[in-house]
Write a protein that holds these residues in place. Structure first.
Motif, PDB file in Angstrom:
ATOM      1  N   GLY A  38       0.812  -1.214   0.000  1.00 36.32           N
ATOM      2  CA  GLY A  38       0.000   0.000   0.000  1.00 36.32           C
ATOM      3  C   GLY A  38       0.841   1.256   0.000  1.00 36.32           C
ATOM      4  N   GLY A  39       1.989   1.238   0.685  1.00 40.50           N
ATOM      5  CA  GLY A  39       2.859   2.402   0.716  1.00 40.50           C
ATOM      6  C   GLY A  39       3.471   2.711  -0.642  1.00 40.50           C
ATOM      7  N   LEU A  40       3.879   1.682  -1.378  1.00 38.43           N
ATOM      8  CA  LEU A  40       4.425   1.906  -2.719  1.00 38.43           C
ATOM      9  C   LEU A  40       3.385   2.535  -3.632  1.00 38.43           C
ATOM     10  N   LEU A  41       2.152   2.038  -3.566  1.00 37.97           N
ATOM     11  CA  LEU A  41       1.089   2.622  -4.377  1.00 37.97           C
ATOM     12  C   LEU A  41       0.811   4.058  -3.952  1.00 37.97           C
ATOM     13  N   GLY A  42       0.727   4.300  -2.650  1.00 35.83           N
ATOM     14  CA  GLY A  42       0.449   5.653  -2.172  1.00 35.83           C
ATOM     15  C   GLY A  42       1.545   6.642  -2.527  1.00 35.83           C
ATOM     16  N   ASN A  43       2.816   6.239  -2.401  1.00 35.06           N
ATOM     17  CA  ASN A  43       3.905   7.137  -2.759  1.00 35.06           C
ATOM     18  C   ASN A  43       3.940   7.414  -4.256  1.00 35.06           C
ATOM     19  N   GLY A  65      10.534  14.714  -3.104  1.00 35.30           N
ATOM     20  CA  GLY A  65      11.767  14.075  -2.652  1.00 35.30           C
ATOM     21  C   GLY A  65      11.542  13.159  -1.470  1.00 35.30           C
ATOM     22  N   LEU A  66      10.668  13.566  -0.547  1.00 38.10           N
ATOM     23  CA  LEU A  66      10.345  12.720   0.601  1.00 38.10           C
ATOM     24  C   LEU A  66       9.663  11.432   0.162  1.00 38.10           C
ATOM     25  N   ALA A  67       8.744  11.520  -0.792  1.00 34.37           N
ATOM     26  CA  ALA A  67       8.075  10.318  -1.297  1.00 34.37           C
ATOM     27  C   ALA A  67       9.054   9.395  -2.013  1.00 34.37           C
ATOM     28  N   ALA A  68      10.032   9.961  -2.722  1.00 33.57           N
ATOM     29  CA  ALA A  68      11.017   9.136  -3.431  1.00 33.57           C
ATOM     30  C   ALA A  68      11.906   8.361  -2.462  1.00 33.57           C
ATOM     31  N   CYS A  69      12.420   9.049  -1.429  1.00 37.61           N
ATOM     32  CA  CYS A  69      13.276   8.333  -0.472  1.00 37.61           C
ATOM     33  C   CYS A  69      12.463   7.357   0.371  1.00 37.61           C
ATOM     34  N   ASP A  70      11.202   7.668   0.659  1.00 38.69           N
ATOM     35  CA  ASP A  70      10.347   6.709   1.359  1.00 38.69           C
ATOM     36  C   ASP A  70      10.116   5.463   0.511  1.00 38.69           C
ATOM     37  N   THR A  71       9.988   5.645  -0.799  1.00 36.53           N
ATOM     38  CA  THR A  71       9.811   4.500  -1.690  1.00 36.53           C
ATOM     39  C   THR A  71      11.039   3.607  -1.665  1.00 36.53           C
ATOM     40  N   LEU A  72      12.227   4.208  -1.716  1.00 35.00           N
ATOM     41  CA  LEU A  72      13.460   3.415  -1.639  1.00 35.00           C
ATOM     42  C   LEU A  72      13.559   2.691  -0.308  1.00 35.00           C
ATOM     43  N   SER A 291      10.082  -2.268  15.550  1.00 36.35           N
ATOM     44  CA  SER A 291      10.614  -0.957  15.168  1.00 36.35           C
ATOM     45  C   SER A 291      10.832  -0.867  13.670  1.00 36.35           C
ATOM     46  N   ASN A 292      11.287  -1.951  13.038  1.00 37.11           N
ATOM     47  CA  ASN A 292      11.420  -1.949  11.579  1.00 37.11           C
ATOM     48  C   ASN A 292      10.062  -1.813  10.896  1.00 37.11           C
ATOM     49  N   LEU A 293       9.044  -2.439  11.482  1.00 32.76           N
ATOM     50  CA  LEU A 293       7.697  -2.294  10.935  1.00 32.76           C
ATOM     51  C   LEU A 293       7.212  -0.855  11.041  1.00 32.76           C
ATOM     52  N   LEU A 294       7.475  -0.188  12.159  1.00 31.55           N
ATOM     53  CA  LEU A 294       7.042   1.193  12.345  1.00 31.55           C
ATOM     54  C   LEU A 294       7.742   2.139  11.382  1.00 31.55           C
ATOM     55  N   VAL A 295       9.021   1.889  11.101  1.00 28.49           N
ATOM     56  CA  VAL A 295       9.721   2.715  10.114  1.00 28.49           C
ATOM     57  C   VAL A 295       9.068   2.574   8.744  1.00 28.49           C
ATOM     58  N   THR A 296       8.666   1.365   8.381  1.00 25.86           N
ATOM     59  CA  THR A 296       7.975   1.149   7.106  1.00 25.86           C
ATOM     60  C   THR A 296       6.612   1.832   7.096  1.00 25.86           C
ATOM     61  N   ILE A 297       5.907   1.792   8.218  1.00 27.92           N
ATOM     62  CA  ILE A 297       4.619   2.481   8.298  1.00 27.92           C
ATOM     63  C   ILE A 297       4.794   3.982   8.095  1.00 27.92           C
ATOM     64  N   SER A 299       6.962   5.476   6.362  1.00 27.94           N
ATOM     65  CA  SER A 299       7.248   5.753   4.954  1.00 27.94           C
ATOM     66  C   SER A 299       6.053   5.478   4.052  1.00 27.94           C
ATOM     67  N   SER A 300       5.002   4.858   4.577  1.00 30.68           N
ATOM     68  CA  SER A 300       3.872   4.453   3.741  1.00 30.68           C
ATOM     69  C   SER A 300       2.605   5.263   3.963  1.00 30.68           C
ATOM     70  N   VAL A 301       2.543   6.079   5.013  1.00 27.22           N
ATOM     71  CA  VAL A 301       1.270   6.655   5.431  1.00 27.22           C
ATOM     72  C   VAL A 301       1.063   8.090   4.961  1.00 27.22           C
ATOM     73  N   ASN A 302       2.073   8.715   4.363  1.00 30.53           N
ATOM     74  CA  ASN A 302       1.945  10.137   4.026  1.00 30.53           C
ATOM     75  C   ASN A 302       0.839  10.401   3.013  1.00 30.53           C
ATOM     76  N   PHE A 303       0.632   9.485   2.084  1.00 32.02           N
ATOM     77  CA  PHE A 303      -0.431   9.690   1.090  1.00 32.02           C
ATOM     78  C   PHE A 303      -1.793   9.827   1.760  1.00 32.02           C
ATOM     79  N   VAL A 304      -2.047   9.009   2.766  1.00 33.98           N
ATOM     80  CA  VAL A 304      -3.321   9.086   3.487  1.00 33.98           C
ATOM     81  C   VAL A 304      -3.462  10.441   4.175  1.00 33.98           C
ATOM     82  N   ILE A 305      -2.371  10.947   4.737  1.00 38.02           N
ATOM     83  CA  ILE A 305      -2.410  12.259   5.399  1.00 38.02           C
ATOM     84  C   ILE A 305      -2.690  13.353   4.385  1.00 38.02           C
ATOM     85  N   TYR A 306      -2.064  13.286   3.208  1.00 34.17           N
ATOM     86  CA  TYR A 306      -2.299  14.301   2.185  1.00 34.17           C
ATOM     87  C   TYR A 306      -3.762  14.315   1.753  1.00 34.17           C
ATOM     88  N   VAL A 307      -4.359  13.130   1.589  1.00 34.46           N
ATOM     89  CA  VAL A 307      -5.753  13.059   1.133  1.00 34.46           C
ATOM     90  C   VAL A 307      -6.702  13.595   2.196  1.00 34.46           C
TER      91      VAL A 307
END
Length: 416
Positions: A38-43, A65-72, A291-297, A299-307
């Motif tokens: 879901g994060g890859l699609l959202g970014n 730029g933030l979405a690009a580095c989050d995708t990586l 903690s690794n899961l939270l870092v991934t979250i 990087s994946s949740v910004n699209f939801v915040i923007y909407v």
């Protein structure tokens, strides 16, 4: 991404217990992979919307730029932790676990850490840009430009790669034999990871560069922004349109920073535990996985915040991806597209319609002629002299216009 999990994503020399494999499969194999998809699609959607011409601004350049580095960061998390968690519990993806992932780790792990560093400092730069726009609006026009934002992104990427360059030499891949089959394992390179290196770079510098400096700056800047937002909300009626837009954007980015704090709090705790008591962290391995899961979250949740909080982002997104459905729905509901339910054939319906239209036009013509004759008799006084016609007074014209049939020009144009 915790330092303690450098080789945890792939094979290592230490066996893993059944309970640990189950936790790893649930946290990384199921949750992390699902959230990453879901994060890859959202970014990707965020970058498409934010790069539209009507969205061009300095803050949106930083968000791209933030979405690009989050995708990586998401991609490296899936490669290191998500896919490698499937085999120990299910027995699937054996070739990836023993051959592909160990060879990717020396490159994917440093790139993932560089992406995390870039994400942290781009979040800080976004907050700094909003602080200038909200608290020092007269300087924002000179400081907050798209050209400067592009240089900020490039500079942050260069800093992140330079800071994480030593991580390319921290681990090495060794070949082992398992039931006569050659497999590969990831181990720490002890020649490079000396005690001084671990103490200075991995523990001390990591805590200062990744947590103390950005977290302190984010806390101070957001405190100023929150104070200014509260003051502006009290005077919202006197704000201009531009000021209200800047206020809404600042509120959206406050939510982004709040989510950043929440998702990076546990990684901060695990790295602090590793600094002071690494043996305790080995017994709390589930915290490292979480903690690794939270870092991934994060990087994946910004699209939801923007909407949810970005009004302009939401309008552009709906216009791009839902505009066709809305136009088709309006066209389907329009009376011009109603269907004739007659059981007659197409030719019969056409002839009936033509006949009916002709009769209607003739009756309307006769009624119009009679109405025009009555109006002329009422407005023209009988006189044997030649009649000279003058324009009617404004009051008579306005009263007469209310009796006429409404014309299309009198209606507001429909919004497309």
């Amino acid at each position: 991404m915790s330092n303690a999990s450098a080789a945890e994503g792939c094979t290592s020399d230490e066996p893993e217990e059944e309970g640990g494999r189950l936790v790893r499969f649930v946290v990384h194999g199921v949750l992390l992979n699902g959230i990453a998809a879901g994060g890859l699609l959202g970014n990707a959607l965020s970058m498409v919307v934010l790069t539209r011409p009507q969205m061009r601004s300095s803050i949106n350049c930083l968000l791209v730029g933030l979405a690009a580095c989050d995708t990586l960061l998401i991609v490296t998390s899936v490669l290191l932790f998500g896919l490698s968690a499937v085999f120990p519990y299910t027995g699937r993806l054996r070739h990836y676990y023993y051959h592909v992932c160990p060879r990717l780790t020396p490159y994917a792990y440093p790139l993932g850490n560089a992406a995390q560093t870039m994400s942290v400092y781009l979040t800080l730069i976004v907050t700094l840009e909003r602080w200038v726009a909200v608290c020092h609006p007269f300087r924002a026009k000179a400081l907050c430009t798209s050209a400067r934002a592009r240089w900020y992104v490039l500079g942050t990427a260069a800093f992140a790669l330079a800071y994480n360059a030593p991580k390319f030499f921290e681990v090495k891949v060794v070949e082992r034999r398992l039931d006569g089959e050659p497999v590969y394992c990831v181990t720490a390179d002890e020649r490079f990871r000396t005690d001084a290196y671990v103490l200075v770079y991995i523990h001390s510098m990591y805590m200062v560069v990744m947590y103390l400096v950005p977290f302190s700056a984010l806390a101070a800047l957001n405190a100023c922004i929150v104070r200014q937002v509260r003051r502006a909300q009290a005077e919202r009626a006197r704000l201009s349109r531009v000021q209200r837009r800047e206020l809404g954007l600042a509120t959206m980015l406050l939510v982004v920073v709040l989510v950043f704090f929440l998702c990076n709090l546990l990684p901060l705790v695990t790295n602090a535990i590793e600094v002071f008591n690494s043996n305790l962290l080995e017994r709390l391995d589930s915290l490292v996985k979480t903690s690794n899961l939270l870092v991934t979250i994060n990087s994946s949740v910004n699209f939801v915040i923007y909407v949810i909080f970005g009004e302009k982002f939401k309008r552009v997104f709906v216009k791009m991806f839902c505009g066709g459905c809305a136009r088709r729905r309006r066209a389907r509901d329009s009376p011009d597209h109603t269907r004739d339910d007659s059981l007659a054939s197409c030719g019969e319906r056409m002839s009936l319609r033509l006949a009916r239209d002709g009769t209607t036009r003739r009756s309307e013509g006769r009624a119009g002629a009679r109405a025009e004759g009555r109006a002329s008799r009422l407005c023209r006084a009988p006189s044997p002299a030649p009649t000279v016609y003058y324009p009617a007074p404004l009051t008579e014209l306005s009263s007469a216009s209310t009796c006429a049939e409404p014309r299309w020009n009198g209606h507001a144009r429909p919004h497309v």
